[in-house]
Design an enzyme around this catalytic site. Structure first.
Site, mmCIF file in Angstrom:
data_model
loop_
_atom_site.group_PDB
_atom_site.id
_atom_site.type_symbol
_atom_site.label_atom_id
_atom_site.label_comp_id
_atom_site.label_asym_id
_atom_site.label_seq_id
_atom_site.Cartn_x
_atom_site.Cartn_y
_atom_site.Cartn_z
ATOM 1 N N HIS A 96 -92.467 15.874 -32.259
ATOM 2 C CA HIS A 96 -91.380 15.548 -31.340
ATOM 3 C C HIS A 96 -91.764 14.441 -30.381
ATOM 4 O O HIS A 96 -91.134 14.276 -29.343
ATOM 5 C CB HIS A 96 -90.943 16.811 -30.569
ATOM 6 N N CYS A 138 -88.793 0.956 -24.731
ATOM 7 C CA CYS A 138 -87.728 0.083 -24.236
ATOM 8 C C CYS A 138 -86.459 0.267 -25.062
ATOM 9 O O CYS A 138 -86.491 0.223 -26.295
ATOM 10 C CB CYS A 138 -88.177 -1.381 -24.314
ATOM 11 N N GLN A 160 -94.892 20.719 -31.790
ATOM 12 C CA GLN A 160 -93.572 20.352 -31.261
ATOM 13 C C GLN A 160 -93.699 19.914 -29.800
ATOM 14 O O GLN A 160 -92.730 19.452 -29.211
ATOM 15 C CB GLN A 160 -92.605 21.534 -31.336
ATOM 16 N N TYR A 215 -87.366 13.884 -17.047
ATOM 17 C CA TYR A 215 -88.521 13.679 -17.933
ATOM 18 C C TYR A 215 -89.750 13.225 -17.155
ATOM 19 O O TYR A 215 -90.879 13.569 -17.495
ATOM 20 C CB TYR A 215 -88.180 12.691 -19.055
ATOM 21 N N VAL A 248 -94.949 17.869 -26.466
ATOM 22 C CA VAL A 248 -95.049 16.431 -26.132
ATOM 23 C C VAL A 248 -96.066 16.200 -25.015
ATOM 24 O O VAL A 248 -96.161 15.107 -24.470
ATOM 25 C CB VAL A 248 -93.654 15.894 -25.717
ATOM 26 N N ASP A 249 -96.866 17.275 -24.698
ATOM 27 C CA ASP A 249 -97.703 17.248 -23.487
ATOM 28 C C ASP A 249 -99.109 16.695 -23.719
ATOM 29 O O ASP A 249 -99.838 16.462 -22.751
ATOM 30 C CB ASP A 249 -97.786 18.662 -22.881
ATOM 31 N N ASN A 284 -97.524 34.964 -31.011
ATOM 32 C CA ASN A 284 -96.418 34.671 -30.107
ATOM 33 C C ASN A 284 -96.222 35.813 -29.106
ATOM 34 O O ASN A 284 -96.485 36.981 -29.443
ATOM 35 C CB ASN A 284 -95.116 34.443 -30.897
ATOM 36 N N GLY A 286 -96.844 30.176 -30.504
ATOM 37 C CA GLY A 286 -96.121 29.813 -29.279
ATOM 38 C C GLY A 286 -94.825 29.078 -29.524
ATOM 39 O O GLY A 286 -94.459 28.174 -28.757
ATOM 40 N N THR A 287 -94.122 29.457 -30.589
ATOM 41 C CA THR A 287 -92.829 28.816 -30.829
ATOM 42 C C THR A 287 -91.784 29.864 -31.178
ATOM 43 O O THR A 287 -92.054 30.848 -31.851
ATOM 44 C CB THR A 287 -92.918 27.760 -31.955
HETATM 45 P P1 OAD Z 1 -89.394 27.799 -26.864
HETATM 46 O O1 OAD Z 1 -89.297 27.818 -25.382
HETATM 47 O O2 OAD Z 1 -88.137 27.834 -27.694
HETATM 48 O O3 OAD Z 1 -90.279 29.032 -27.366
HETATM 49 C C1 OAD Z 1 -91.513 29.281 -26.785
HETATM 50 C C2 OAD Z 1 -92.086 30.518 -27.453
HETATM 51 O O4 OAD Z 1 -93.382 30.736 -26.924
HETATM 52 C C3 OAD Z 1 -91.274 31.789 -27.188
HETATM 53 O O5 OAD Z 1 -91.029 32.448 -28.432
HETATM 54 C C4 OAD Z 1 -92.182 32.642 -26.290
HETATM 55 O O6 OAD Z 1 -92.126 34.020 -26.644
HETATM 56 C C5 OAD Z 1 -93.555 32.104 -26.646
HETATM 57 N N1 OAD Z 1 -94.536 32.180 -25.564
HETATM 58 C C6 OAD Z 1 -94.340 32.005 -24.245
HETATM 59 N N2 OAD Z 1 -95.520 32.101 -23.581
HETATM 60 C C7 OAD Z 1 -96.469 32.333 -24.527
HETATM 61 C C8 OAD Z 1 -97.884 32.513 -24.501
HETATM 62 N N3 OAD Z 1 -98.579 32.480 -23.348
HETATM 63 N N4 OAD Z 1 -98.546 32.728 -25.678
HETATM 64 C C9 OAD Z 1 -97.864 32.763 -26.858
HETATM 65 N N5 OAD Z 1 -96.521 32.591 -26.951
HETATM 66 C C10 OAD Z 1 -95.847 32.381 -25.797
HETATM 67 O O7 OAD Z 1 -90.257 26.503 -27.246
HETATM 68 P P2 OAD Z 1 -90.444 25.870 -28.671
HETATM 69 O O8 OAD Z 1 -90.430 26.901 -29.744
HETATM 70 O O9 OAD Z 1 -91.600 24.976 -28.606
HETATM 71 O O10 OAD Z 1 -87.357 20.329 -29.226
HETATM 72 O O11 OAD Z 1 -89.119 24.973 -28.829
HETATM 73 C C11 OAD Z 1 -88.997 24.198 -30.013
HETATM 74 C C12 OAD Z 1 -88.219 22.972 -29.686
HETATM 75 O O12 OAD Z 1 -86.970 23.337 -29.081
HETATM 76 C C13 OAD Z 1 -88.881 22.081 -28.643
HETATM 77 O O13 OAD Z 1 -89.857 21.257 -29.198
HETATM 78 C C14 OAD Z 1 -87.687 21.258 -28.193
HETATM 79 C C15 OAD Z 1 -86.618 22.329 -28.131
HETATM 80 O O14 OAD Z 1 -85.392 21.837 -28.571
HETATM 81 C C16 OAD Z 1 -86.948 19.074 -28.797
HETATM 82 O O15 OAD Z 1 -86.978 18.757 -27.633
HETATM 83 C C17 OAD Z 1 -86.499 18.187 -29.897
#
Ligand code: OAD
Length: 250
Positions: free
Chosen positions: A125, A133, A107, A69, A109-110, A219, A193-194
């Site tokens: 998240h 702590c 979602q 992390y 954390v950055d 996406n 982007g999810t």
């Molecule tokens: P993912 O890595 O699961 O998905 C990222 C998505 O972004 C994918 O569908 C890619 O196709 C897309 N992508 C990548 N580059 C891109 C770009 N330049 N423009 C647009 N889209 C792009 O990440 P998250 O969906 O954020 O939770 O993951 C959700 C959660 O899963 C996270 O918050 C984390 C993980 O478990 C926890 O840590 C609790």
């Protein structure tokens, strides 16, 4: 993605007043922050993020988990907001004077949405910049980077863990309340982007659709949301979001 899709999305956006955006790791990919499900590179290539982001992993090996992390915290601190983040911050400045709003339910954390200027950001998240702590629950910001040793020791006598939601943990109740309010009041919904895989956030688009609110997905790849979205703009959000704002607010 066709120009027609972009024009239709721009039409929805130019008529919207209360926009909700669910964002994921993909919106930060063009800021050189690895997405959650892309293969980890280099030092962390052999580690599975899904296994490190759990309370069990922290209890079993707090040194490895906090080192991972802290590596990500440093990458986030070095990263810069990209044109996708900036476009969403600009959208807020365009809608606010007309009693409009943009609520970003992220979602991520950055902290890049906030650093781009967005002021209405709900960190579903948590934040990798904040550590907590394990003994008292007190949260700490502005911590040394990198930590001198792992796991980092808390001034309160416990260990420090990142104030992020791990698999199996509850989302912050205040964040869920804010998301619920925004989803009830919005007139346009974006998923950006999810991978739309992790609940409860993956269910937010369905809440908007149930209110007949238009759902637009931006996406790089198709997701389980794609067949249910009203419009899908396929490609990098760092390019599509500026183009969308330019088309909606020429
Ligand atoms: P993912 O890595 O699961 O998905 C990222 C998505 O972004 C994918 O569908 C890619 O196709 C897309 N992508 C990548 N580059 C891109 C770009 N330049 N423009 C647009 N889209 C792009 O990440 P998250 O969906 O954020 O939770 O993951 C959700 C959660 O899963 C996270 O918050 C984390 C993980 O478990 C926890 O840590 C609790």
């Amino acid at each position: 993605m066709s120009d027609t899709d972009l024009r239709r999305a721009a039409q929805f956006l130019s008529n919207a007043r209360h926009v909700v955006v669910v964002s994921g790791a993909g919106i930060s990919a063009e800021s050189k922050i690895p997405t959650f499900r892309d293969a980890m590179t280099g030092l962390w290539a052999s580690f599975d993020p899904q296994k490190l982001a759990t309370p069990e992993a922290f209890d079993a090996d707090p040194s490895t988990v906090t080192r991972w992390y802290d590596f990500r915290r440093m990458k986030c601190a070095e990263a810069l907001p990209n044109p996708g983040h900036t476009a969403l911050a600009r959208l807020e400045t365009l809608l606010n004077p007309h009693n409009g709003s943009v609520t970003i339910l992220t979602q991520n954390v950055d902290g890049l949405h906030q650093r781009a200027g967005s002021r209405n950001v709900v960190e579903l998240h948590g934040s990798i910049m904040t550590w907590r702590c394990t003994r008292t629950g007190r949260e700490f910001h502005d911590l040394p980077a990198p930590f001198p040793d792992y796991p980092p020791k808390s001034p309160d006598g416990g260990l420090l863990r990142p104030a992020v939601v791990w698999f199996g943990e509850m989302l912050p109740p205040a964040a869920l309340d804010a998301a619920d309010k925004a989803l009830r009041e919005c007139d346009l919904f974006f998923s950006i982007g999810t991978s739309a895989l992790v609940h409860p956030v993956a269910g937010f688009a369905g809440i908007a659709s149930a209110r007949n609110i238009p759902v637009i997905e931006i996406n790089r790849d198709p997701t389980p949301l794609t067949p249910r979205a009203d419009i899908c703009l396929r490609g990098p959000s760092g390019e599509l979001l500026p183009a969308l704002l330019h088309a909606a607010f020429p």
